[in-house]
Design an enzyme around this catalytic site. Structure first.
Site, PDB file in Angstrom:
ATOM      1  N   HIS A  70       0.858  -1.184   0.000  1.00  0.00           N
ATOM      2  CA  HIS A  70       0.000   0.000   0.000  1.00  0.00           C
ATOM      3  C   HIS A  70       0.896   1.236   0.000  1.00  0.00           C
ATOM      4  O   HIS A  70       2.084   1.156   0.348  1.00  0.00           O
ATOM      5  CB  HIS A  70      -0.898   0.004   1.230  1.00  0.00           C
ATOM      6  CG  HIS A  70      -1.965  -1.037   1.200  1.00  0.00           C
ATOM      7  ND1 HIS A  70      -3.077  -0.961   1.998  1.00  0.00           N
ATOM      8  CD2 HIS A  70      -2.095  -2.181   0.485  1.00  0.00           C
ATOM      9  CE1 HIS A  70      -3.851  -2.008   1.778  1.00  0.00           C
ATOM     10  NE2 HIS A  70      -3.267  -2.772   0.858  1.00  0.00           N
ATOM     11  N   GLU A  82       1.151   3.838   1.969  1.00  0.00           N
ATOM     12  CA  GLU A  82       1.762   4.193   3.245  1.00  0.00           C
ATOM     13  C   GLU A  82       2.901   3.240   3.611  1.00  0.00           C
ATOM     14  O   GLU A  82       3.971   3.679   4.034  1.00  0.00           O
ATOM     15  CB  GLU A  82       0.711   4.189   4.369  1.00  0.00           C
ATOM     16  CG  GLU A  82      -0.385   5.210   4.203  1.00  0.00           C
ATOM     17  CD  GLU A  82      -1.600   4.696   3.440  1.00  0.00           C
ATOM     18  OE1 GLU A  82      -2.683   5.275   3.610  1.00  0.00           O
ATOM     19  OE2 GLU A  82      -1.473   3.713   2.670  1.00  0.00           O
ATOM     20  N   CYS A 118      -5.789   2.193   5.950  1.00  0.00           N
ATOM     21  CA  CYS A 118      -6.460   0.938   6.282  1.00  0.00           C
ATOM     22  C   CYS A 118      -5.856   0.386   7.574  1.00  0.00           C
ATOM     23  O   CYS A 118      -4.853   0.910   8.067  1.00  0.00           O
ATOM     24  CB  CYS A 118      -6.280  -0.062   5.135  1.00  0.00           C
ATOM     25  SG  CYS A 118      -4.617  -0.774   5.038  1.00  0.00           S
ATOM     26  N   CYS A 164      -2.040  -0.429   7.232  1.00  0.00           N
ATOM     27  CA  CYS A 164      -1.211   0.783   7.152  1.00  0.00           C
ATOM     28  C   CYS A 164      -1.187   1.524   8.473  1.00  0.00           C
ATOM     29  O   CYS A 164      -0.146   2.027   8.889  1.00  0.00           O
ATOM     30  CB  CYS A 164      -1.710   1.684   6.029  1.00  0.00           C
ATOM     31  SG  CYS A 164      -1.468   0.957   4.390  1.00  0.00           S
TER      32      CYS A 164
END
Length: 160
Positions: A57, A59, A87, A90
């Site tokens: 992801h 991040e 999320c 993350c």
């Protein structure tokens, strides 16, 4: 760094990464930037499909790059600007990295409306392990404790 203009500049960088990622058909519509002492350290867009890595992801990818750039696993003093509310994975990574503040643009509800929902993870975490949809089975704890015991007395131990 209380300068709103500077916050907006870093958020615009994260948003630009997310837009570029979609425009160039590289991946999902997410971007993140890591900043320390008002200076850009690292940034990344979502790399999940580009790298076949479900943990890539924006991040997490930005955290990896920032740790490499700063040569540390501890991002204390850093701030993350992310184009969308993080999320659960993350968010966990952000906590583990010891990042001080999260600035986000889109909400998790906005993400859900375009097919990126993490609501099921939040719901699963609220359930006792035995009621979760993914079976979680403990196995060979006694044998695994050997590594923990070694860690407790290891001269190479680095707490994190």
């Amino acid at each position: 760094m209380e300068n709103n203009k500077q916050h907006e500049e870093f958020m615009q960088m994260a948003i630009a990464l997310s837009v570029k990622n979609v425009s160039e058909s590289v991946g999902g519509p997410f971007g993140a930037v890591i900043v320390k002492d008002g200076k850009f350290i690292a940034g990344s867009a979502n790399r999940v499909t580009a790298t076949n890595d479900p943990t890539a992801h924006a991040e997490v990818s930005a955290i990896r790059l920032a740790c490499e750039a700063l040569n540390t696993f501890d991002l204390s003093g850093c701030v993350v600007y992310t184009s969308c509310e993080p999320c659960p994975m993350c968010l966990g990574a952000i906590y583990w990295a010891r990042i001080e503040t999260i600035y986000y643009a889109n909400t998790k509800t906005d993400a859900e409306q375009i097919g990126f929902s993490d609501k099921f993870i939040y719901e699963e975490l609220e359930k006792p392990m035995e009621h979760r949809s993914l079976p979680i089975v403990q196995l060979m704890r006694t044998e695994a404790m050997e590594a923990f015991k070694l860690w407790e007395t290891s001269p190479m131990r680095i707490d994190y």
